[in-house]
Design a protein around this motif. Sequence first.
Motif, PDB file in Angstrom:
ATOM      1  N   VAL A  75     -16.232 -54.478 -14.524  1.00  0.00           N
ATOM      2  CA  VAL A  75     -17.457 -53.976 -15.145  1.00  0.00           C
ATOM      3  C   VAL A  75     -18.670 -54.758 -14.657  1.00  0.00           C
ATOM      4  O   VAL A  75     -19.679 -54.186 -14.233  1.00  0.00           O
ATOM      5  N   ARG A  76     -18.570 -56.091 -14.697  1.00  0.00           N
ATOM      6  CA  ARG A  76     -19.725 -56.944 -14.383  1.00  0.00           C
ATOM      7  C   ARG A  76     -20.005 -57.031 -12.889  1.00  0.00           C
ATOM      8  O   ARG A  76     -21.147 -56.929 -12.449  1.00  0.00           O
ATOM      9  N   THR A  77     -18.977 -57.243 -12.083  1.00  0.00           N
ATOM     10  CA  THR A  77     -19.164 -57.464 -10.643  1.00  0.00           C
ATOM     11  C   THR A  77     -19.192 -56.161  -9.860  1.00  0.00           C
ATOM     12  O   THR A  77     -20.009 -55.992  -8.952  1.00  0.00           O
ATOM     13  N   ALA A  78     -18.278 -55.237 -10.193  1.00  0.00           N
ATOM     14  CA  ALA A  78     -18.179 -53.994  -9.426  1.00  0.00           C
ATOM     15  C   ALA A  78     -18.955 -52.843 -10.056  1.00  0.00           C
ATOM     16  O   ALA A  78     -19.008 -51.749  -9.484  1.00  0.00           O
ATOM     17  N   GLY A  79     -19.532 -53.065 -11.246  1.00  0.00           N
ATOM     18  CA  GLY A  79     -20.354 -52.039 -11.872  1.00  0.00           C
ATOM     19  C   GLY A  79     -19.605 -50.808 -12.330  1.00  0.00           C
ATOM     20  O   GLY A  79     -20.169 -49.718 -12.451  1.00  0.00           O
ATOM     21  N   ALA A 121      -6.959 -51.102   1.480  1.00  0.00           N
ATOM     22  CA  ALA A 121      -8.206 -51.734   1.929  1.00  0.00           C
ATOM     23  C   ALA A 121      -8.691 -52.770   0.919  1.00  0.00           C
ATOM     24  O   ALA A 121      -9.077 -53.889   1.292  1.00  0.00           O
ATOM     25  N   VAL A 122      -8.656 -52.428  -0.353  1.00  0.00           N
ATOM     26  CA  VAL A 122      -9.086 -53.373  -1.385  1.00  0.00           C
ATOM     27  C   VAL A 122      -8.111 -54.548  -1.467  1.00  0.00           C
ATOM     28  O   VAL A 122      -8.516 -55.703  -1.610  1.00  0.00           O
ATOM     29  N   ALA A 123      -6.818 -54.268  -1.344  1.00  0.00           N
ATOM     30  CA  ALA A 123      -5.797 -55.327  -1.409  1.00  0.00           C
ATOM     31  C   ALA A 123      -5.989 -56.344  -0.277  1.00  0.00           C
ATOM     32  O   ALA A 123      -5.863 -57.556  -0.488  1.00  0.00           O
ATOM     33  N   LYS A 124      -6.286 -55.868   0.917  1.00  0.00           N
ATOM     34  CA  LYS A 124      -6.484 -56.779   2.050  1.00  0.00           C
ATOM     35  C   LYS A 124      -7.710 -57.662   1.839  1.00  0.00           C
ATOM     36  O   LYS A 124      -7.695 -58.861   2.154  1.00  0.00           O
ATOM     37  N   ARG A 125      -8.763 -57.082   1.322  1.00  0.00           N
ATOM     38  CA  ARG A 125      -9.970 -57.871   1.048  1.00  0.00           C
ATOM     39  C   ARG A 125      -9.692 -58.909  -0.040  1.00  0.00           C
ATOM     40  O   ARG A 125     -10.177 -60.042   0.029  1.00  0.00           O
ATOM     41  N   LEU A 126      -8.924 -58.521  -1.052  1.00  0.00           N
ATOM     42  CA  LEU A 126      -8.553 -59.461  -2.104  1.00  0.00           C
ATOM     43  C   LEU A 126      -7.706 -60.593  -1.531  1.00  0.00           C
ATOM     44  O   LEU A 126      -7.920 -61.770  -1.846  1.00  0.00           O
ATOM     45  N   ARG A 127      -6.752 -60.261  -0.686  1.00  0.00           N
ATOM     46  CA  ARG A 127      -5.903 -61.283  -0.036  1.00  0.00           C
ATOM     47  C   ARG A 127      -6.758 -62.283   0.730  1.00  0.00           C
ATOM     48  O   ARG A 127      -6.575 -63.503   0.609  1.00  0.00           O
ATOM     49  N   ASP A 128      -7.709 -61.776   1.517  1.00  0.00           N
ATOM     50  CA  ASP A 128      -8.552 -62.655   2.323  1.00  0.00           C
ATOM     51  C   ASP A 128      -9.407 -63.578   1.452  1.00  0.00           C
ATOM     52  O   ASP A 128      -9.594 -64.757   1.772  1.00  0.00           O
ATOM     53  N   LEU A 129      -9.934 -63.045   0.344  1.00  0.00           N
ATOM     54  CA  LEU A 129     -10.724 -63.866  -0.573  1.00  0.00           C
ATOM     55  C   LEU A 129      -9.878 -64.980  -1.181  1.00  0.00           C
ATOM     56  O   LEU A 129     -10.308 -66.139  -1.249  1.00  0.00           O
ATOM     57  N   LEU A 130      -8.689 -64.640  -1.627  1.00  0.00           N
ATOM     58  CA  LEU A 130      -7.809 -65.624  -2.247  1.00  0.00           C
ATOM     59  C   LEU A 130      -7.438 -66.730  -1.255  1.00  0.00           C
ATOM     60  O   LEU A 130      -7.466 -67.916  -1.584  1.00  0.00           O
ATOM     61  N   ALA A 150      -5.345 -59.224 -17.602  1.00  0.00           N
ATOM     62  CA  ALA A 150      -5.937 -57.883 -17.606  1.00  0.00           C
ATOM     63  C   ALA A 150      -7.369 -57.910 -18.121  1.00  0.00           C
ATOM     64  O   ALA A 150      -8.264 -57.264 -17.561  1.00  0.00           O
ATOM     65  N   GLU A 151      -7.606 -58.657 -19.198  1.00  0.00           N
ATOM     66  CA  GLU A 151      -8.956 -58.729 -19.760  1.00  0.00           C
ATOM     67  C   GLU A 151      -9.920 -59.404 -18.791  1.00  0.00           C
ATOM     68  O   GLU A 151     -11.073 -58.970 -18.640  1.00  0.00           O
ATOM     69  N   ALA A 152      -9.459 -60.467 -18.128  1.00  0.00           N
ATOM     70  CA  ALA A 152     -10.320 -61.169 -17.177  1.00  0.00           C
ATOM     71  C   ALA A 152     -10.700 -60.259 -16.010  1.00  0.00           C
ATOM     72  O   ALA A 152     -11.862 -60.220 -15.586  1.00  0.00           O
ATOM     73  N   VAL A 153      -9.733 -59.518 -15.486  1.00  0.00           N
ATOM     74  CA  VAL A 153      -9.998 -58.618 -14.365  1.00  0.00           C
ATOM     75  C   VAL A 153     -10.865 -57.438 -14.798  1.00  0.00           C
ATOM     76  O   VAL A 153     -11.818 -57.059 -14.107  1.00  0.00           O
ATOM     77  N   ALA A 156     -12.780 -55.897  -4.685  1.00  0.00           N
ATOM     78  CA  ALA A 156     -11.926 -57.049  -4.370  1.00  0.00           C
ATOM     79  C   ALA A 156     -12.482 -58.323  -5.001  1.00  0.00           C
ATOM     80  O   ALA A 156     -11.727 -59.138  -5.564  1.00  0.00           O
ATOM     81  N   LEU A 157     -13.798 -58.492  -4.933  1.00  0.00           N
ATOM     82  CA  LEU A 157     -14.424 -59.674  -5.514  1.00  0.00           C
ATOM     83  C   LEU A 157     -14.244 -59.692  -7.032  1.00  0.00           C
ATOM     84  O   LEU A 157     -14.015 -60.756  -7.630  1.00  0.00           O
ATOM     85  N   ALA A 158     -14.318 -58.525  -7.654  1.00  0.00           N
ATOM     86  CA  ALA A 158     -14.124 -58.442  -9.102  1.00  0.00           C
ATOM     87  C   ALA A 158     -12.722 -58.896  -9.489  1.00  0.00           C
ATOM     88  O   ALA A 158     -12.539 -59.685 -10.428  1.00  0.00           O
TER      89      ALA A 158
END
Length: 385
Positions: free
Chosen positions: A193-197, A56-65, A185-188, A245-247
């Motif tokens: 932490v910041r976006t997904a809390g 589910a997260v992978a599909k949302r990430l794909r759509d965002l990209l 890895a550091e960017a993600v 996914a947004l993170a």
Amino acid sequence: MSLSRIIKQLLLILLLPALALSAEGKEFTVVIDPGHGGKDAGALGRKTNEKTINLAVAKRLRDLLMSDMKDVNVIMTRSNDTFVTLQGRADLANRKHADIFISIHANSIDKKSPMFTSVNGAAVYTLGLQRSETNLSVAMRENAVMKLEPDYSTTYEGFDPSSAESYIAFEMMQHANLDQSIELAEAVQNQLVRTAGRKNNGVRQAPFWVLVRTSMPAILVELDFICNPTMEKFMASEQGQKKLALAIYRGIEKYRKGADKPSASRKDRVVADSRPEELPSAGAAQSGSETGAGKKAESKPAAADDAKDRIVYKIQFLTAGSPLRKGDSRLKGLSPVDYYKDGNMVKYTYGSYGSQAEASKELKKIKKSFPDAFVIKTRNGKRIK
């Protein structure tokens, strides 16, 4: 695993990225790998399972990209509930000459642990052999899926995912693409932490098979712990999946800005940001105390660090949400130390060295207290690659 097979694999890892980069106008290819699938459910929660969350997260990430990022080509190792071998996932990424490989997972721990329902936090892994039993155990759990394949010992050349000795051969391969993988890895991780809390469990290194066999910068994301009912509910929710996914998307975006910066070569580009953060001078560091290894720090004067265009190597060993007080227990007695800011994160470094070999020698000692420590480069007071 025979020596000839190791050397052949090492050459493949080293050569394929160079061949891929030679293509003019090549799209930025992202391979997204939703972990597990089909007969392999992965870790189990009370109401759902890992394979479902990962997809589910992978599909949302794909759509965002695909909707928001320019010149991107997105490839999924699986787009439905099917079983894909670990080797098959890596082979697909190599065959498509991917620029980055991102494997998405949910974490868990042993049911007997008193922390089983309370443990939480996200972590992002790159390839590496560490003396951390925790990191190795996570890799062993994820790699164990190969045992579901018929005649897996032949496919994986005698590799036993439950034997620590089987991981020794990976040491020859772990440095290829390591710097770029750490950048990614550091960017993600920062965005988780910041976006997904998510609680920050840091960037770690471990010998996951899909990271060993991929020939490009590659990371494995552990979104949070499915054994914790609260974290499971978040990861299973539409809102939680959107945030996760947004993170990851924002982490890729930040990494790509650094990778595509025109003023930096592939060899010397800035890590994880189009604008590098300043590193404090050694004069701002704690000084005069003993290191965790019982040895005086070999830090050099600030003037040596800041000599124009000189490369200075440092050991990054800890990430925190804010600057720590002198003597904080999380520093484990290591002194003197510096830190620099990367977004909202504070990253601590130790030592100043004139060569990679010198820093790597000291790194072995630091890893006794900080298993996830690694060497970074700086020039003119800024972190570079």
